[in-house]
Design an enzyme around this catalytic site. Structure first.
Site, PDB file in Angstrom:
ATOM      1  N   ILE A 237      -4.151   4.581   1.160  1.00 41.73           N
ATOM      2  CA  ILE A 237      -4.687   4.844   2.502  1.00 41.73           C
ATOM      3  C   ILE A 237      -5.871   5.810   2.430  1.00 41.73           C
ATOM      4  CG2 ILE A 237      -4.126   5.778   4.785  1.00 41.73           C
ATOM      5  CD1 ILE A 237      -1.096   5.130   3.939  1.00 41.73           C
TER       6      ILE A 237
ATOM      7  N   GLY B  89      -2.133   5.157  -3.834  1.00 41.04           N
ATOM      8  CA  GLY B  89      -2.139   4.004  -4.738  1.00 41.04           C
ATOM      9  C   GLY B  89      -1.167   4.093  -5.897  1.00 41.04           C
TER      10      GLY B  89
ATOM     11  N   TYR C  10       0.855  -1.197   0.000  1.00 40.77           N
ATOM     12  CA  TYR C  10       0.000   0.000   0.000  1.00 40.77           C
ATOM     13  C   TYR C  10       0.886   1.241   0.000  1.00 40.77           C
ATOM     14  CZ  TYR C  10       1.102   0.487   4.985  1.00 40.77           C
ATOM     15  OH  TYR C  10       1.756   0.634   6.177  1.00 40.77           O
ATOM     16  N   CYS C  11       0.284   2.366  -0.400  1.00 46.52           N
ATOM     17  CA  CYS C  11       0.949   3.670  -0.307  1.00 46.52           C
ATOM     18  C   CYS C  11      -0.120   4.721  -0.042  1.00 46.52           C
ATOM     19  CB  CYS C  11       1.767   3.959  -1.563  1.00 46.52           C
ATOM     20  SG  CYS C  11       0.783   4.074  -3.073  1.00 46.52           S
ATOM     21  N   THR C  12       0.204   5.995  -0.214  1.00 52.02           N
ATOM     22  CA  THR C  12      -0.728   7.061   0.155  1.00 52.02           C
ATOM     23  C   THR C  12      -2.012   7.042  -0.665  1.00 52.02           C
ATOM     24  OG1 THR C  12       1.254   8.388   0.525  1.00 52.02           O
ATOM     25  CG2 THR C  12      -0.873   9.538   0.613  1.00 52.02           C
TER      26      THR C  12
END
Ligand SMILES: [Zn+2]
Ligand SMILES: [Zn+2]
Length: 354
Positions: A227, A202, A198-200
């Site tokens: 997220i 996508g 995952y990241c901020t």
């Protein structure tokens, strides 16, 4: 026709305040073949400027990456305009949880070589062969699976203030470093483990998942919309929130609170704190975590040295900066030997190698 805006930040802020409108903080990205980025850039600027949209947008041959602040009253018109551009029709918009009318003060649309500085040579792997996109519900399920390795694809100063429970948070300054570290450490598990990332918002996982598949990982999953979108779904569908702390964001807000947990510490005194500060000394600007009492005691500075410098007359400060160039600390976010409580997480991978 005004294609660039020349107002200062103060003038922009005053204008926004006068308008008195609530703004939405929105981000989106899309990988797509864009023949003439310059043309798209001008088209977006003209139309969005009319709608009083502010933000930072990167356009490249590979697609678009946008962080925006849109007046709530103009949201429908903005959405309609997006839908009028074929490759952006129904693009997923990540809408922030906390809004700040001053998240962005200008509209900047820039043509770049890439929409994320990922350090990858895209010709060496198939960027379209991505991981499986999962929504919040599926993600929650996956991360409880004992065969899952959950990896945070962001940098150390982002995951330090908030991350998913049980995630590996590589202590890296760049995305590129993180890719190699993770591959190295999971070398033995390319086939038996599920790699969930995952990241901020996508965007970083779009390339990372394709890269790992290219490197031989068989089961690669990525949190769709990152997220930001996860938190939306948690609220809308009443799901269990598995994210602790704050989500670091790339506008003036710097972060949004997702859970009440404060998981970081002030880099100066070690007390619980999770608010990032930019050192007030313009020659330093180190990004670090500072609690309220240190903020007051240190005048928003990272060191007594910086504190002394900001007390000098401005002309003298400028004189001091001459020939120094930019301090390295700007790029070493939150890393400086004089910050005793910055956690060193570089050995976190040892826990995996049992
Ligand atoms: Zn402190
Ligand atoms: Zn400083």
């Amino acid at each position: 026709m005004q294609l660039y805006n020349n107002l200062s930040n103060e003038e922009r802020a005053a204008l926004i305040e006068q308008a008195g409108k609530d703004r939405l903080t929105i981000s989106f990205y899309k990988y797509a073949k864009i023949g003439n980025p310059e043309l798209l850039r001008n088209h977006l600027f003209i139309n969005w400027n009319e709608l009083d949209v502010l933000g930072r947008i990167y356009v490249a041959h590979e697609g678009i990456n946008a962080q925006l602040s849109v007046p709530a009253d103009n949201f429908e018109a903005f959405k309609k305009h997006l839908d009028s551009i074929t490759f952006l029709e129904n693009v997923r918009l990540n809408i922030a949880v906390e809004h700040d009318n001053f998240a962005f003060l200008k509209l900047k649309v820039k043509v770049r070589n890439k929409i994320v500085a990922d350090g990858l040579n895209d010709d060496t792997f198939d960027v379209t062969n991505k991981g499986v996109h999962v929504d919040a519900e599926k993600f929650n399920e996956l991360i409880e699976d004992p065969d899952t390795v959950l990896v945070d694809m962001r940098n150390h100063y982002e995951s330090e203030i908030g991350h998913f429970k049980n995630a590996i948070t590589p202590d890296v300054d760049t995305f590129r470093e993180s890719l190699d570290l993770i591959e190295e450490d999971l070398r033995e598990h390319k086939e038996d483990k599920k790699l969930v990332m995952y990241c901020t918002g996508g965007i970083r996982c779009e390339k990372a998942s394709a890269y790992y598949k290219h490197k031989g990982f068989k089961n690669v999953f990525q949190l769709e919309g990152g997220i930001i979108n996860y938190v939306r779904q948690i609220e809308d569908k009443g799901l269990e929130n598995k994210f602790i702390g704050k989500n670091f964001v790339f506008d003036q807000r710097r972060s949004e609170r997702i859970s009440e947990d404060v998981i970081a510490n002030c880099h100066q005194c070690g007390e619980p704190a999770d608010l990032h500060t930019n050192c007030a000394n313009e020659a330093c600007h180190l990004l670090f975590i500072q609690c309220d009492s240190c903020k007051e005691k240190m005048d928003n500075c990272c060191s007594t040295n910086c504190q002394e410098i900001i007390k000098l007359p401005y002309e003298e400060q400028k004189e001091l900066r001459k020939g120094q160039g930019n301090s390295n600390d700007i790029f070493k976010k939150g890393r400086a030997d004089h910050l005793p409580y910055k956690k060193d997480l570089r050995n976190i991978f040892e826990t995996l190698k049992k």
